[in-house]
Design a protein around this motif. Sequence first.
Motif, PDB file in Angstrom:
ATOM      1  N   ALA A   1       0.810  -1.219   0.000  1.00 29.11           N
ATOM      2  CA  ALA A   1       0.000   0.000   0.000  1.00 29.11           C
ATOM      3  C   ALA A   1       0.841   1.265   0.000  1.00 29.11           C
ATOM      4  N   ARG A   2       2.058   1.185   0.536  1.00 31.25           N
ATOM      5  CA  ARG A   2       2.923   2.365   0.568  1.00 31.25           C
ATOM      6  C   ARG A   2       3.410   2.755  -0.821  1.00 31.25           C
ATOM      7  N   SER A   3       3.280   1.847  -1.791  1.00 31.72           N
ATOM      8  CA  SER A   3       3.715   2.137  -3.159  1.00 31.72           C
ATOM      9  C   SER A   3       2.582   2.606  -4.054  1.00 31.72           C
ATOM     10  N   VAL A   4       1.419   2.812  -3.479  1.00 32.70           N
ATOM     11  CA  VAL A   4       0.228   3.176  -4.243  1.00 32.70           C
ATOM     12  C   VAL A   4      -0.140   4.624  -3.964  1.00 32.70           C
ATOM     13  N   ARG A   5      -0.573   5.328  -4.988  1.00 33.08           N
ATOM     14  CA  ARG A   5      -1.083   6.692  -4.807  1.00 33.08           C
ATOM     15  C   ARG A   5      -2.215   6.927  -5.803  1.00 33.08           C
ATOM     16  N   ALA A   6      -3.006   7.936  -5.518  1.00 31.06           N
ATOM     17  CA  ALA A   6      -4.138   8.254  -6.389  1.00 31.06           C
ATOM     18  C   ALA A   6      -3.651   8.710  -7.758  1.00 31.06           C
ATOM     19  N   LYS A   7      -4.337   8.261  -8.803  1.00 30.98           N
ATOM     20  CA  LYS A   7      -4.011   8.698 -10.162  1.00 30.98           C
ATOM     21  C   LYS A   7      -4.481  10.140 -10.345  1.00 30.98           C
ATOM     22  N   PRO A   8      -3.614  11.017 -10.830  1.00 30.36           N
ATOM     23  CA  PRO A   8      -4.071  12.383 -11.122  1.00 30.36           C
ATOM     24  C   PRO A   8      -5.219  12.378 -12.129  1.00 30.36           C
ATOM     25  N   ALA A   9      -6.196  13.200 -11.885  1.00 31.43           N
ATOM     26  CA  ALA A   9      -7.393  13.210 -12.725  1.00 31.43           C
ATOM     27  C   ALA A   9      -7.097  13.655 -14.153  1.00 31.43           C
ATOM     28  N   ASN A  10      -6.009  14.413 -14.347  1.00 36.38           N
ATOM     29  CA  ASN A  10      -5.698  14.920 -15.683  1.00 36.38           C
ATOM     30  C   ASN A  10      -4.957  13.908 -16.553  1.00 36.38           C
ATOM     31  N   LEU A  11      -4.708  12.705 -16.036  1.00 30.83           N
ATOM     32  CA  LEU A  11      -3.984  11.683 -16.786  1.00 30.83           C
ATOM     33  C   LEU A  11      -4.857  10.446 -16.953  1.00 30.83           C
ATOM     34  N   ASP A  12      -4.848   9.861 -18.152  1.00 27.15           N
ATOM     35  CA  ASP A  12      -5.492   8.568 -18.318  1.00 27.15           C
ATOM     36  C   ASP A  12      -4.572   7.481 -17.767  1.00 27.15           C
ATOM     37  N   PHE A  13      -5.048   6.229 -17.778  1.00 24.79           N
ATOM     38  CA  PHE A  13      -4.268   5.153 -17.173  1.00 24.79           C
ATOM     39  C   PHE A  13      -2.907   4.975 -17.857  1.00 24.79           C
ATOM     40  N   ALA A  14      -2.878   5.049 -19.184  1.00 25.98           N
ATOM     41  CA  ALA A  14      -1.625   4.820 -19.901  1.00 25.98           C
ATOM     42  C   ALA A  14      -0.578   5.885 -19.569  1.00 25.98           C
ATOM     43  N   HIS A  15      -0.989   7.148 -19.548  1.00 26.54           N
ATOM     44  CA  HIS A  15      -0.043   8.212 -19.230  1.00 26.54           C
ATOM     45  C   HIS A  15       0.390   8.155 -17.764  1.00 26.54           C
ATOM     46  N   ALA A  16      -0.542   7.819 -16.882  1.00 29.39           N
ATOM     47  CA  ALA A  16      -0.192   7.717 -15.466  1.00 29.39           C
ATOM     48  C   ALA A  16       0.809   6.597 -15.227  1.00 29.39           C
ATOM     49  N   ALA A  17       0.645   5.472 -15.939  1.00 25.67           N
ATOM     50  CA  ALA A  17       1.578   4.354 -15.784  1.00 25.67           C
ATOM     51  C   ALA A  17       2.960   4.670 -16.339  1.00 25.67           C
ATOM     52  N   SER A  18       3.073   5.737 -17.112  1.00 24.91           N
ATOM     53  CA  SER A  18       4.330   6.068 -17.790  1.00 24.91           C
ATOM     54  C   SER A  18       5.201   7.052 -17.025  1.00 24.91           C
TER      55      SER A  18
END
Length: 322
Positions: free
Chosen positions: A102-119
Amino acid sequence: MKALVISSLAPDFAGCALADVPDPVRAPGQILIRVRAASLNFPDLLMTEGKYQLKPDLPFVPGMEVAGEVVATEADSGFAVGDAVVAATRLGGFAEFVAVDARSVRAKPANLDFAHAASIGAAYNTAYVSLVRLANVQPGEWVVVHGATGGVGLAAVDLAKALGARVIATSRSAEKLAVVAEEYAPDATLPVPGFREAVKDLTGGGADVIYDPVGGDVFDESTRCIAFGGRLLVVGFTSGRIASVVTNIPLIKGFSVIGVRAGEYGRQFPAKGRENQDAIWQLAAAGKIRPRVDSRYPLADWRAAFEAMRDSRMVGKIVIEP
C-alpha cells in the motif's frame, strides 16, 4: 488471470510466454489492483536474459509500474474499491491483477489517463534523482540529454525544461528528434555521434550536465564536451557497451562522473525517496510534466511491444494494456 511469465532466461524473449496463473492473493498491508495499463521499461527486457541487477527467482512476472483500479484493500489504507491509482510494483505488472504494498500506491491524477499515469513513475523518478538530487541542476544551466527519444531520455528533457535548464536533446534518429523538438521544445537537437563540437559551440565551452542512458561511444564523446565542474550522469548502457574513462580526463577537466540508480536511491534514503515521488506527482498533477505514450499494446501482443522497445522504434513510452 492472464500474465506474462518468464520461466527461463534466454535471448530473443524465448523464456517468456503468456500464461494462465492464479490470481494474486492480497497479503496484509497490500492493495489488489486491476491493471489497466503497465509501462514497459528497458530493465524489463534485460531481466528476460538475467542481465539486470534485479534477478528474481524463476518463474516471475515482469512489469515495474502500473495504473488501474483498486479491487481489494484494508479499511485504513486510504483507498476504496474502485479508486483509480498508480503503483510501483517492481515485478508483477504485466498481468491482469497485481498485489502491491500500500505504501507504493497513490491516487491517479485526474488529468492523466491510465496509460499516461503508468508512464511517469520509473522514467521521471530516474530523471528527478539524476537532475535534482545528484546533479543539482540550476535554471539556465546547459543540460545535454542523450537517448532523448526514449522514455527515460524524454522524461529528462521534460523535467530539465521544467527546472528552467537549457536543453540539448540528442538521438541517432533525426525523424524521432523532430517529434521531440515539436512537442517538448528543447533549445537544440543534435545527432549522435559527432555532437562534441556542436555542444561546445552552443554552450560556450561545454555542458554543465550530461545525462547519459546510452553509454559506449556516446559516453566517450561526452567526456570531451563537458564543462569544468560539470556532472556526467551514468544512467544506463542501451548501446550495449559499458564505457570506461581514464581518470586523468575528469581530473584535468574537473568534472564528476555520477552513477544513477534511482530506485536504489529511494531504498537507501526512504524519506528522500518519498519526497522525490511527491514532487514528481505534484508536477504531473499540475501539468508541468507530461509523458508521451508512443504506442499501446494488448497483453496478448507483449512480444511486439518488447521488440519495439528492443529496436528503439518508439518516441517516449510503450504501454501494455491487459
